[in-house]
Design a protein around this motif. Structure first.
Motif, mmCIF file in Angstrom:
data_model
loop_
_atom_site.group_PDB
_atom_site.id
_atom_site.type_symbol
_atom_site.label_atom_id
_atom_site.label_comp_id
_atom_site.label_asym_id
_atom_site.label_seq_id
_atom_site.Cartn_x
_atom_site.Cartn_y
_atom_site.Cartn_z
ATOM 1 N N GLY A 1 -7.772 -13.984 3.266
ATOM 2 C CA GLY A 1 -7.511 -12.553 3.077
ATOM 3 C C GLY A 1 -8.441 -11.960 2.031
ATOM 4 N N LEU B 1 -10.227 9.498 -6.857
ATOM 5 C CA LEU B 1 -9.386 9.773 -5.687
ATOM 6 C C LEU B 1 -8.844 11.195 -5.713
ATOM 7 C CD1 LEU B 1 -8.388 8.193 -3.214
ATOM 8 C CD2 LEU B 1 -6.333 7.603 -4.513
ATOM 9 N N LEU C 1 -9.392 -4.228 -10.167
ATOM 10 C CA LEU C 1 -8.353 -3.430 -9.516
ATOM 11 C C LEU C 1 -7.807 -4.146 -8.270
ATOM 12 C CD1 LEU C 1 -7.288 -0.610 -10.217
ATOM 13 C CD2 LEU C 1 -8.911 0.349 -8.589
ATOM 14 N N LEU C 2 -8.710 -4.665 -7.458
ATOM 15 C CA LEU C 2 -8.298 -5.282 -6.198
ATOM 16 C C LEU C 2 -7.582 -6.611 -6.394
ATOM 17 C CD1 LEU C 2 -11.355 -4.504 -3.874
ATOM 18 C CD2 LEU C 2 -9.222 -3.253 -4.148
ATOM 19 N N LEU D 1 -13.214 3.584 -4.206
ATOM 20 C CA LEU D 1 -13.572 2.229 -4.657
ATOM 21 C C LEU D 1 -15.087 2.086 -4.788
ATOM 22 C CD1 LEU D 1 -11.105 0.018 -2.548
ATOM 23 C CD2 LEU D 1 -11.055 0.359 -5.026
ATOM 24 N N ALA E 1 -10.607 7.450 2.280
ATOM 25 C CA ALA E 1 -10.674 8.051 0.940
ATOM 26 C C ALA E 1 -10.626 6.963 -0.131
ATOM 27 C CB ALA E 1 -9.513 9.027 0.750
ATOM 28 N N ILE E 2 -9.817 5.939 0.135
ATOM 29 C CA ILE E 2 -9.754 4.798 -0.789
ATOM 30 C C ILE E 2 -11.114 4.108 -0.844
ATOM 31 C CG2 ILE E 2 -8.756 2.473 -1.093
ATOM 32 C CD1 ILE E 2 -6.727 4.529 -1.839
ATOM 33 N N ALA F 1 -4.101 -5.320 -7.083
ATOM 34 C CA ALA F 1 -3.463 -4.526 -6.021
ATOM 35 C C ALA F 1 -3.360 -5.273 -4.696
ATOM 36 C CB ALA F 1 -4.246 -3.231 -5.818
ATOM 37 N N TRP F 2 -4.405 -6.002 -4.332
ATOM 38 C CA TRP F 2 -4.417 -6.654 -3.014
ATOM 39 C C TRP F 2 -4.139 -8.152 -3.086
ATOM 40 C CZ3 TRP F 2 -9.345 -4.123 -0.372
ATOM 41 C CH2 TRP F 2 -9.030 -2.803 -0.029
ATOM 42 N N ARG G 1 -11.820 -11.629 3.621
ATOM 43 C CA ARG G 1 -11.820 -10.583 4.652
ATOM 44 C C ARG G 1 -11.816 -9.195 4.009
ATOM 45 N NH1 ARG G 1 -7.661 -10.925 9.644
ATOM 46 N NH2 ARG G 1 -8.711 -12.907 9.918
ATOM 47 N N ARG G 2 -11.029 -9.059 2.962
ATOM 48 C CA ARG G 2 -10.920 -7.758 2.287
ATOM 49 C C ARG G 2 -12.216 -7.358 1.589
ATOM 50 N NH1 ARG G 2 -5.399 -9.470 1.901
ATOM 51 N NH2 ARG G 2 -5.753 -10.834 0.139
ATOM 52 N N ASP H 1 -13.827 -2.162 3.308
ATOM 53 C CA ASP H 1 -13.437 -1.436 4.508
ATOM 54 C C ASP H 1 -11.912 -1.466 4.611
ATOM 55 O OD1 ASP H 1 -13.481 -0.086 6.857
ATOM 56 O OD2 ASP H 1 -14.095 -1.796 8.094
ATOM 57 N N SER H 2 -11.266 -0.584 3.843
ATOM 58 C CA SER H 2 -9.798 -0.579 3.811
ATOM 59 C C SER H 2 -9.257 0.284 4.949
ATOM 60 C CB SER H 2 -9.310 -0.041 2.469
ATOM 61 O OG SER H 2 -9.411 1.356 2.440
ATOM 62 N N LEU H 3 -7.954 0.475 4.962
ATOM 63 C CA LEU H 3 -7.333 1.271 6.017
ATOM 64 C C LEU H 3 -7.438 2.776 5.739
ATOM 65 C CD1 LEU H 3 -4.090 -0.860 6.518
ATOM 66 C CD2 LEU H 3 -6.228 -0.984 7.799
ATOM 67 N N ASP H 4 -7.942 3.142 4.576
ATOM 68 C CA ASP H 4 -7.961 4.543 4.167
ATOM 69 C C ASP H 4 -9.382 4.909 3.707
ATOM 70 O OD1 ASP H 4 -7.723 6.944 2.867
ATOM 71 O OD2 ASP H 4 -5.816 6.464 1.892
#
Lengths: 298, 175
Positions: free
Chosen positions: B24, B159, B120-121, B109, B104-105, B124-125, B27-28, B99-102
């Motif tokens: 993960g 953001l 941060l990641l 980033l 704007a994010i 958060a992730w 991949r992230r 390449d997140s789901l958002d």
């Protein structure tokens, strides 16, 4: 906190990912350091320097290439030795903790060592002996190989990538550039302090390159005198594909940014050095008469 | 590091249980082959099991995976070979393409420094504790907290203008 929640929710891989079937078995089929690397190994490091720049390839590329005889075969014929002989595996696993590229050597794996690597290692095992007729012969000491790793350098600037190996043998760590038939051996202490590096000229581009191996401790390589320049690392190896104007050092920094390794990088050769290099190459292609004298030796 | 009486395979099972976290992570961060990064990380962990504490190996695993990602990243970017063309890279963290789901994010980033973004990641992730994240980056926990605080502030600033139609990149550039 709203933005942080939004960030968490945007996770592109939120689910639990499962390993492919059989991965655990495949990984654990390989040797592990768990039992094979007793702590006393590092204390048994033989002190002293054995730093060998091997230039045992006699004759130039053209002559052996046109004869159809492989360069290793030619080497063996000229020196009357078998580069594969006297090699054995040693279970100490020396250097495994310092070079992640290394894997423990076994009797099976020793058969897979390329002959070009074995030839390059001859310099670390050889003792020149003069025969009764005054002719020079190579006597090969046994080579106990405890670990071996293989990768390739990162080329660029017209200089190609090249295969490289790290071999742990007889209490030394050797970096081997098998295509160039060059090797450099040293203790772990030396490897950490100054890397295991060589400089050479590429044929036919003429580019002066420096390549070397550094320990896992080194995370970043910065070229002194060239602000902001970072040299890429791959599997413990770097390759600087140009020669700086003047001699300088490549600084190996650890994860805290502290300098742990200083690697000498030679500057561009002078006019007389270049003339000598060209003369040597001409002599290698056609070895008639004595080899040329290096600059300043008259 | 305490050594259990378990066999190496039993010890490694605890490490291997983190496969999903490693893949993960890769991949992230835009890895081209996240499964290979995870497999290679675990292979290195097996080879170097002696150095690992299987009960607290998450920072080590992520640091190793990051090094492999760095190699992958460098293999796919133009290799700096000449001083005039060489680029300055962060000493530990590559400038991953996120390449997140958002979208704007992603933009917010992308406006952060690589090390700030990674701090941060990781929290958060990857859901690492600040202590674990600090160990993964090879910095002191106190230093990490300062970096995380700064990263959060800059991320929120980057953001925020989105809702007002202002480019976050422009906003950050003029800070």
């Amino acid at each position: 906190m709203k933005s942080m929640n939004r960030l968490t929710a945007s996770n592109p891989a939120p689910g639990k990912l499962e390993p492919p079937p059989g991965l655990f078995t495949r990984i654990t089929a390989a040797p592990t350091s768990w039992k094979q690397r007793p702590s006393r190994v590092r204390k048994n490091v033989t002190r002293g320097t054995l730093a060998l720049l091997i230039a045992l390839v006699v004759g130039g590329g053209v002559s052996w290439a046109t004869s159809g005889e492989g360069i290793v075969a030619r080497f063996e014929r000229l020196w009357g030795i078998d580069v594969d002989s006297g090699l054995s595996s040693d279970s100490s696993g020396y250097g495994l903790g310092e070079f992640s590229i290394l894997e423990p050597m076994s009797d099976d794996r020793i058969e897979q060592l390329p002959s070009e690597v074995n030839q390059s290692l001859v310099g670390a095992r050889a003792l020149p002996v003069r025969g009764p007729n005054g002719d020079l012969k190579l006597h090969l000491n046994p080579g106990h190989i405890s670990a071996w790793g293989h990768t390739s350098t990162i080329g660029g600037n017209g200089m190609p990538s090249q295969p490289v190996d790290v071999v742990s043998m007889n209490g030394k760590i050797c970096a081997v550039w098998s295509q160039a038939f060059l090797a450099y051996c040293g203790t772990l202490k030396e490897a950490r302090k100054e890397g295991l590096s060589i400089s050479s000229n590429d044929e036919p581009s003429g580019i002066q390159w420096t390549s070397g191996a550094v320990t896992d401790e080194v995370k970043t390589l910065r070229l002194k005198g060239y602000a902001g320049v970072e040299v890429p690392l791959k599997d413990n190896f770097f390759q600087l594909n140009f020669a700086p104007k003047k001699q300088t050092v490549l600084l190996g920094l650890d994860e805290n940014g502290s300098v742990v390794t200083r690697i000498l990088i030679p500057g561009r050769p002078s006019g007389s050095d270049l003339a000598y290099i060209r003369a040597i190459k001409r002599w290698q292609r056609n070895p008639v008469g004595p080899p040329p004298n290096p600059p300043g030796s008259h | 590091m305490g050594r259990d009486k378990d066999s190496p395979e039993q010890q490694f099972e605890r490490v291997f249980a983190h496969y999903g976290m490693i893949e993960g992570f890769a991949r992230r961060r835009g890895s081209r082959d996240s499964a290979a990064i995870a497999a290679e990380t675990l292979s290195i962990a097996w080879r170097r099991l002696d150095e690992l504490d299987p009960h607290a190996c998450r920072p080590w695993l992520l640091a190793t995976a990051r090094n492999l990602l760095l190699a992958e990243y460098r293999a796919h970017v133009s290799v700096p070979v000449d001083p005039s063309t060489m680029v300055v890279e962060d000493p530990t963290v590559p400038d991953y393409e996120i390449d997140s789901l958002d979208p704007a994010i992603d933009r917010a980033l992308a406006s952060l420094e690589p090390l700030d973004r990674e701090a941060l990641l990781l929290v958060a992730w990857e859901e690492l504790t600040p202590k674990e994240a600090a160990a993964s980056l090879g910095i002191r926990p106190a230093t990490f907290r300062v970096r995380l605080h700064r990263a959060r502030r800059r991320f929120e600033q980057a953001l925020e203008p989105e809702s007002h139609g202002i480019s976050p990149a422009t906003e950050v550039k003029h800070q």
